[in-house]
Design a protein around this motif. Sequence first.
Motif: not given
Length: 250
Positions: A201, A203, A248, A206, A172, A175
């Motif tokens: 990846d 996420e 993950k 997104r 997290h 990113r």
Amino acid sequence: MTHPRATPAARTARTQDAPSTGTHTGETTPDTTLTTRPSLTDLQDHLTTHLDPPARSWLDHALDEAAAQPGIHGPISVWELRLAEAGRRCGPLHADAARVLILNAARAGLDALTRVYFQGTADERRAVLHALPHLVSGPGALPLIEDALRTNDTRLLSAAVGPYAARHLPAHAWRHAVLKCLFTGVPVDQVADLPRRAAGDGELARMLGDYAAERTAADRSVPEDLYRVLDLTESVTPAAGTDRPHGKES
């Protein structure tokens, strides 16, 4: 989800409306030696070749002092004083590399690195970040990385997204570090191990898509680097068993 893509004209126009670059609060010219993530031996060889004789003599003496008296001695160690002198003694182009070598010679542990980081100048903080992959094996220094990622000093950000962050920064936070680079104008080439960590990846894809959509809706151009990273997220994920510390999220 369909991610927004810029037309060739829009990509060309991005130079007219690029994201605001971060404030550079360092005091010196960038040391480009460290952008290639060299080994300590490479740094030593580079400085031996490029420093003039007085600077080489000073650095050799500083490294000998650090090796002879590592750790913390009294309110401040001798090698910490040498860190402060490095810019004046070695010049702005080589000061970062000299500081990294001094930190290594002193075998600076996490406590000492933390103290230097939080009490030092922007230049000294940057040197600590560059030294982390050589001196700290586990994730204990992540608070230093996290602190640097909260700044808008682009040179500090570039150092923060180096090999140490690639190994240890959780998914997290990593990113968001990539997005911070896009927002402040730090080239994504500075993000160590980007292809491996971004591969597959969803996420991150997104988040990139959302950021691109926000800029498009505000009639602002999307940085070209965003599409480079987005393409990486669509690449093949490394085979099972490959070391992917971000993994993950649970």
